[in-house]
Design a protein around this motif. Structure first.
Motif, PDB file in Angstrom:
ATOM      1  N   VAL A  91      43.082  42.426  46.079  1.00  0.00           N
ATOM      2  CA  VAL A  91      44.192  42.971  45.296  1.00  0.00           C
ATOM      3  C   VAL A  91      44.303  42.261  43.946  1.00  0.00           C
ATOM      4  N   LEU A  92      44.193  40.942  43.941  1.00  0.00           N
ATOM      5  CA  LEU A  92      44.275  40.183  42.685  1.00  0.00           C
ATOM      6  C   LEU A  92      43.140  40.563  41.744  1.00  0.00           C
ATOM      7  N   ILE A  93      41.941  40.654  42.261  1.00  0.00           N
ATOM      8  CA  ILE A  93      40.788  40.971  41.403  1.00  0.00           C
ATOM      9  C   ILE A  93      40.906  42.383  40.842  1.00  0.00           C
ATOM     10  N   MET A  94      41.327  43.348  41.674  1.00  0.00           N
ATOM     11  CA  MET A  94      41.448  44.726  41.177  1.00  0.00           C
ATOM     12  C   MET A  94      42.585  44.848  40.169  1.00  0.00           C
ATOM     13  N   THR A  95      43.642  44.050  40.317  1.00  0.00           N
ATOM     14  CA  THR A  95      44.720  44.050  39.325  1.00  0.00           C
ATOM     15  C   THR A  95      44.200  43.534  37.988  1.00  0.00           C
ATOM     16  N   LEU A  96      43.455  42.444  38.024  1.00  0.00           N
ATOM     17  CA  LEU A  96      42.862  41.909  36.790  1.00  0.00           C
ATOM     18  C   LEU A  96      41.865  42.900  36.191  1.00  0.00           C
ATOM     19  N   ALA A  97      41.131  43.595  37.037  1.00  0.00           N
ATOM     20  CA  ALA A  97      40.181  44.590  36.548  1.00  0.00           C
ATOM     21  C   ALA A  97      40.892  45.709  35.802  1.00  0.00           C
ATOM     22  N   LEU A 104      39.165  47.372  27.486  1.00  0.00           N
ATOM     23  CA  LEU A 104      37.726  47.582  27.430  1.00  0.00           C
ATOM     24  C   LEU A 104      37.408  48.717  26.477  1.00  0.00           C
ATOM     25  N   ARG A 105      36.603  48.436  25.461  1.00  0.00           N
ATOM     26  CA  ARG A 105      36.272  49.442  24.456  1.00  0.00           C
ATOM     27  C   ARG A 105      34.940  50.124  24.745  1.00  0.00           C
ATOM     28  N   LEU A 254      36.829  56.645  38.100  1.00  0.00           N
ATOM     29  CA  LEU A 254      35.502  56.400  38.655  1.00  0.00           C
ATOM     30  C   LEU A 254      35.012  54.992  38.355  1.00  0.00           C
ATOM     31  N   THR A 255      35.398  54.463  37.190  1.00  0.00           N
ATOM     32  CA  THR A 255      35.025  53.091  36.871  1.00  0.00           C
ATOM     33  C   THR A 255      35.680  52.122  37.850  1.00  0.00           C
ATOM     34  N   GLY A 256      36.968  52.305  38.111  1.00  0.00           N
ATOM     35  CA  GLY A 256      37.661  51.453  39.063  1.00  0.00           C
ATOM     36  C   GLY A 256      37.111  51.599  40.465  1.00  0.00           C
ATOM     37  N   SER A 272      45.550  49.030  43.960  1.00  0.00           N
ATOM     38  CA  SER A 272      46.235  48.124  43.038  1.00  0.00           C
ATOM     39  C   SER A 272      45.794  48.387  41.608  1.00  0.00           C
ATOM     40  N   TYR A 273      44.518  48.650  41.433  1.00  0.00           N
ATOM     41  CA  TYR A 273      43.959  49.033  40.134  1.00  0.00           C
ATOM     42  C   TYR A 273      44.629  50.317  39.632  1.00  0.00           C
ATOM     43  N   LEU A 274      44.701  51.319  40.500  1.00  0.00           N
ATOM     44  CA  LEU A 274      45.327  52.587  40.107  1.00  0.00           C
ATOM     45  C   LEU A 274      46.804  52.392  39.785  1.00  0.00           C
ATOM     46  N   GLY A 275      47.486  51.557  40.579  1.00  0.00           N
ATOM     47  CA  GLY A 275      48.910  51.323  40.347  1.00  0.00           C
ATOM     48  C   GLY A 275      49.183  50.759  38.973  1.00  0.00           C
TER      49      GLY A 275
END
Length: 389
Positions: A91-97, A104-105, A254-256, A272-275
């Motif tokens: 969860v922590l890593i996906m939040t940071l991602a 990200l450009r 798709l990247t996430g 968590s990433y989507l949230g």
């Protein structure tokens, strides 16, 4: 002494949370090695029973398995601690991602990560098929599931085909030996929490129309209905948030999804990433709340269910049709895995991205024929994107 044993167990859970790459199939092998063979927290037979139980429940299979082991060893308190420790690293890593994606450009550096993820999902489906497709009936269940999953782009088709697969295979109950039946006693509390919380969130979201609550309901509902692991969850969420509601772009999703395949621990932490991305209009605090909403929403229903069903599993398996239905549910799960492969591969075919399709095939072959870790394959794909191959 008992507390020290629990600390040892929780430490082993943390090590698994930080090193368990590859999804439910790989997680099961790692649980068997560390928790059974090395630590003897439970027997091999008990682990296989827990795995069979969790495979027929909606929610994150690996998470439910390790939570059930905690419940078996130390009751509800240890089970919740086990759940927390197991999901936290991912969860922590996906939040940071997700925060990284905000800034990200150059998304091209992740261009080859998705095809590797698709190849590994395909390999997981092939692995499952070799185990559970054992006769013509199961081939038919697989093909019907594949057809319905591709033909009907609805989140509700997934639980439907799993139920149908289980019903069809339950007619083979005569192939299973009879067991002595005992009085059926059902502790309903956690089941009432499961459906009551879903109803409460649905009503609250409807009457308040408050986006964070509706988002919580969306994740909780999907966590309540999705069977088969993270590779099944991803296309369901894609259908809801990208195709139906258009709340997030296809590229960001798709990247996430691809990034989540590189992480140890539960793939369901992808929510968590989507949230974070879905709550981007609510500022930093809102984004953090989005991460929490995604994690709680997706993991709570499966937790309520495993608390409920684990306590009656010994009674359920005395019925032959219950044991017979497992094979059909597993065959339908293979079909849904192939639906996921189709969903994510279709854009590559439409855009004639032959290099990416080749990477899908290569990742499948390497995962099937070698012992190369998944994290290494993803690392090579990331390096290829960075240097612009």
């Amino acid at each position: 002494m008992r507390r020290l044993k629990h600390l040892d167990f929780l430490w082993d859970v943390l090590l698994l949370a930080c090193t368990s790459f590859g999804g439910p199939q790989v997680h099961f092998a790692l649980f068997l090695d560390r928790l059974v063979k090395k630590r003897a927290y439970l027997t091999e037979e008990e682990l296989f029973e827990i795995q069979a139980l969790c495979s027929v429940l909606p929610g994150p299979t690996s998470t439910q398995m390790i939570t059930a082991i905690g419940l078996k060893r130390g009751g509800a308190s240890l089970a919740y601690l086990t759940l927390f420790i197991w999901i936290t690293p991912a969860v922590l890593i996906m939040t940071l991602a997700a925060y990284g994606m905000t800034f990200l450009r150059n998304n091209s550096i992740l261009h080859y990560v998705l095809p590797v993820g698709i190849g590994l999902i395909l390999q997981a489906g092939w692995y499952m098929a070799k185990k559970v497709i054992t006769g013509p009936m199961y081939i038919i269940i697989l093909l019907v599931t594949l057809f319905l999953g591709i033909a009907f782009h609805s989140p509700y088709i997934f639980p439907l085909v799993l139920v149908l697969g289980g019903v069809v295979s339950s007619f083979n109950y005569k192939d299973f030996p009879r067991q002595t039946k005992h009085k059926f006693v059902i502790p309903w509390a956690n089941f009432h929490l499961y459906w009551g919380f879903l109803l409460f969130l649905a009503l609250l979201g409807h009457f308040t129309d408050y986006f964070p609550i509706r988002l919580f309901e969306n994740f909780y509902r999907n966590g309540s209905l999705v069977f088969g692991g993270g590779h099944i969850l991803a296309p369901v969420l894609y259908t809801e948030f990208v195709e139906f509601k258009q709340l997030i772009s296809s590229d960001a999703f798709l990247t996430g999804m691809a990034l989540s395949q590189t992480l140890p621990g539960p793939v369901f932490a992808f929510t968590s990433y989507l949230g974070v991305l879905l709550m981007k209009d609510y500022g930093l605090v809102g984004e953090l709340a989005g991460s929490l909403i995604g994690a709680l929403g997706i993991f709570l229903p499966g937790t309520f269910l495993i608390f409920f069903v684990f306590r009656i599993w010994g009674q359920l398996k005395q019925y032959r049709f219950i044991r017979a239905s497992l094979a059909g549910i597993q065959a339908a799960s293979v079909g849904l895995t192939l639906v996921a492969v189709f969903t994510f591969t279709r854009p590559l075919v439409v855009d004639a991205e032959f290099i990416s399709l080749g990477i899908v095939a290569a990742a499948f072959v390497l995962a099937e024929k070698t012992k190369i870790p998944a994290i290494l394959l993803f690392g090579l794909a990331l390096i290829a994107g960075i240097i612009g191959i």
